[in-house]
Design an enzyme around this catalytic site. Structure first.
Site, PDB file in Angstrom:
ATOM      1  N   LYS A  22      99.924 105.665 -20.539  1.00  0.00           N
ATOM      2  CA  LYS A  22     100.442 104.540 -21.337  1.00  0.00           C
ATOM      3  C   LYS A  22     101.159 105.049 -22.573  1.00  0.00           C
ATOM      4  O   LYS A  22     102.271 104.623 -22.884  1.00  0.00           O
ATOM      5  CB  LYS A  22      99.280 103.627 -21.755  1.00  0.00           C
ATOM      6  N   ASN A  23     100.505 105.969 -23.292  1.00  0.00           N
ATOM      7  CA  ASN A  23     101.079 106.413 -24.564  1.00  0.00           C
ATOM      8  C   ASN A  23     102.354 107.230 -24.373  1.00  0.00           C
ATOM      9  O   ASN A  23     103.187 107.317 -25.276  1.00  0.00           O
ATOM     10  CB  ASN A  23     100.061 107.213 -25.371  1.00  0.00           C
ATOM     11  N   CYS A 126      95.286  96.785 -37.895  1.00  0.00           N
ATOM     12  CA  CYS A 126      94.649  96.447 -36.628  1.00  0.00           C
ATOM     13  C   CYS A 126      93.182  96.797 -36.725  1.00  0.00           C
ATOM     14  O   CYS A 126      92.723  97.276 -37.757  1.00  0.00           O
ATOM     15  CB  CYS A 126      95.333  97.157 -35.470  1.00  0.00           C
ATOM     16  N   ARG A 131      97.333 100.850 -40.568  1.00  0.00           N
ATOM     17  CA  ARG A 131      98.170 101.820 -39.840  1.00  0.00           C
ATOM     18  C   ARG A 131      99.594 101.720 -40.357  1.00  0.00           C
ATOM     19  O   ARG A 131     100.418 100.981 -39.830  1.00  0.00           O
ATOM     20  CB  ARG A 131      98.089 101.553 -38.340  1.00  0.00           C
ATOM     21  N   PRO A 132      99.892 102.491 -41.398  1.00  0.00           N
ATOM     22  CA  PRO A 132     101.211 102.394 -42.018  1.00  0.00           C
ATOM     23  C   PRO A 132     102.309 102.982 -41.127  1.00  0.00           C
ATOM     24  O   PRO A 132     102.014 103.712 -40.171  1.00  0.00           O
ATOM     25  CB  PRO A 132     101.060 103.225 -43.291  1.00  0.00           C
ATOM     26  N   ASP A 330      91.412 109.115 -29.510  1.00  0.00           N
ATOM     27  CA  ASP A 330      91.250 108.100 -28.463  1.00  0.00           C
ATOM     28  C   ASP A 330      90.064 108.395 -27.542  1.00  0.00           C
ATOM     29  O   ASP A 330      89.676 107.541 -26.745  1.00  0.00           O
ATOM     30  CB  ASP A 330      92.533 107.980 -27.628  1.00  0.00           C
ATOM     31  N   ARG A 422      94.730  96.533 -21.718  1.00  0.00           N
ATOM     32  CA  ARG A 422      95.928  97.090 -22.363  1.00  0.00           C
ATOM     33  C   ARG A 422      96.108  98.560 -21.989  1.00  0.00           C
ATOM     34  O   ARG A 422      97.224  99.062 -22.011  1.00  0.00           O
ATOM     35  CB  ARG A 422      95.812  96.986 -23.897  1.00  0.00           C
TER      36      ARG A 422
END
Ligand code: UD1
Length: 455
Positions: A22-23, A126, A131-132, A330, A422
């Site tokens: 996914k990433n 989130c 999360r800038p 993750d 997701r």
């Protein structure tokens, strides 16, 4: 909203093919905005986030065909997407889409590089913390982009060159903040630099394998990118990019999650298409806790075959998340599920997202013993976990709760599994085929049966 009902205590055994990442796929899809030619991506996972990216691309004038999230296609395995540009009239990524998927920010670099201007809703915080995107913006600004904030949107405009064309300029960019490099920031700046005038050097670039995979696609499209996967990436800008075909790399986080599933249930799993070379920090920790891993075919170390099984007992370990090649954030939550059952005290320190511990309270409901202070959690191993109703809060925390549920005595109900959808393709079907007993139900059914039981 769907929930999982998991009957724990059944070993996960068998053979599994790891899906596309996914990433890796999200920035690959965004990169199709850089060209007027078709780009084909193979091995695309069928996930809600990918379907969201398809919707975003469609709005931005790139057609990728039927939604991969469509249930009717769920049995078909990995998808092939061909991105066909249809027009450049809209360069605005609206908040309605960005808020469902932060990775929408990966469209910013490609859009401003190709079209000279872009407008993207600023992603909010989130569940795993603030999360800038300051580093993404710093990179584009260094390439001459003029940035303004209008009604919550970032508007980026490339400077005009001598011929009046809006085009970014190559620059040397230091892309690190207080917590180190940025993965999507590196993807954004690297993609944008492919069409900039002159040479761009990204120092302190993210070294994640998904960045190297993106560079393979960009180069196949005609870009000149060197050094992706190392902290120094050099990009010579070109006038235009063409079409290409690319096979998405396998998902190292999915592979790691299923390795834990085998270990935590005392099972044994053979993984095919496993990016073992991208998982060394993780497999090192597995080894430390007594999980055995044997690579049986490493012809391509990013698509290897390996076998995983647990020893008689799980030992405790120290785990600190770091940018690649360190232990991936993750996999912190999935690893913690395993450490809950270790013989002793483990220490888990989260250096990427210090707030990423939402699973701790839920694991405690299942009998885990965890003491958290700031970015560190001390996990005191217990002899068993007990099934309980728990709430998924973000993607990887959800995976952790499913893993705990597989190992627990009794029944675990994991609520809000849309987070899981997701990032994991049909996780319950995958695990059930390997011996688990997981039922996907409508959460309302659970609520009403709980009420009936209480009445
Ligand atoms: C990506 C992954 C995500 C993973 C994360 C870290 C995707 C779609 N998501 O997210 O699964 O958990 O990498 O491996 O690939 N930061 C800044 N300024 C910025 C950008 C980031 O300070 O402009 C900070 C973040 O707050 C965080 C750290 O840098 O502390 C790393 O974040 P980053 O690598 O950017 O994560 P993402 O690319 O969003």
């Amino acid at each position: 909203m769907d929930a999982f009902v998991i009957e724990g205590g059944r070993p996960i055994k068998g053979r599994l093919r790891v899906n596309g990442s996914k990433n890796a796929c999200l920035p690959l899809m965004a990169a199709t905005l850089l060209t007027d030619q078709p780009v084909t991506l193979r091995g695309v996972p069928r996930l809600a986030d990918i379907a969201n990216m398809q919707r975003l691309l469609a709005e931005l004038g790139v057609d990728t065909g039927a939604s991969v999230g469509d249930e009717a296609f769920a049995h078909l395995g990995p998808a092939t997407l061909t991105a066909q540009p249809t027009g450049e009239a809209v360069s605005h990524a609206r908040y309605e889409i960005v808020k469902t998927m932060r990775a929408s920010i990966s469209a910013l670099g490609p859009l401003v590089a190709k079209r000279g201007e872009a407008r993207i809703a600023l992603p909010g915080g989130c569940a795993i913390g603030q999360r800038p995107v300051d580093l993404h913006l710093r990179g584009l600004e260094a390439m001459g982009a003029e940035l303004t904030l209008e009604s919550g949107d970032i508007v980026a405009r490339a400077p005009k060159d001598r011929s009046g064309r809006r085009r970014l300029r190559g620059a040397t960019i230091f892309l690190s903040g207080p917590s180190g490099s940025t993965v999507l920031g590196t993807a954004n700046v690297m993609s944008a630099a492919t069409l900039a005038q002159g040479r761009t050097i990204i120092e302190a670039a993210a070294c994640e394998p998904e960045i190297a995979d993106l560079a393979v696609l960009l180069n196949a499209m005609g870009a000149r990118v060197r050094g992706a996967g190392t902290p120094r990436i050099v990009i010579e800008g070109v006038e235009a990019l063409g079409g290409a075909e690319h096979h998405v790399m396998p998902d190292r986080i999915e592979a790691g999650t299923y390795m834990v599933a085998a270990a935590i249930t005392g099972g044994r799993l053979t993984l095919e298409n496993c990016p073992i070379d991208a998982l060394l920090a993780f497999t090192d920790r597995l080894h430390e806790v007594g999980v055995r891993l044997e690579v049986t075919d490493a012809g391509d170390p990013l698509r290897a075959t390996c076998e995983v099984w647990a020893g008689a007992r799980i030992r405790p370990a120290h785990v600190t998340t770091q940018p690649h090649p360190g232990f991936p954030t993750d996999l912190q939550a999935p690893m913690m599920a395993l450490l809950c059952l270790a013989d002793g005290n483990s220490v888990v320190t989260e250096k990427i997202f210090p707030e990423r511990f939402l699973h701790v309270a839920e694991l405690s409901r299942m009998g885990a013993s965890i003491f958290r202070q700031g970015p560190t959690a001390v996990v005191t191993g217990v002899s068993r976990l007990v099934g309980a109703p728990v709430m998924a809060s973000d993607l990887r925390a959800s995976a952790c709760l499913v893993l705990a549920g597989l190992a627990a005595d009794g029944v675990t109900n994991v609520h809000r599994v849309y987070h899981l959808d997701r990032g994991y393709e049909r996780m319950e079907a995958t695990l059930n085929a390997l011996g688990a007993r997981i039922e996907r139900v409508d959460a309302k059914e659970l609520d009403s049966s709980a009420q009936a039981a209480g009445a």
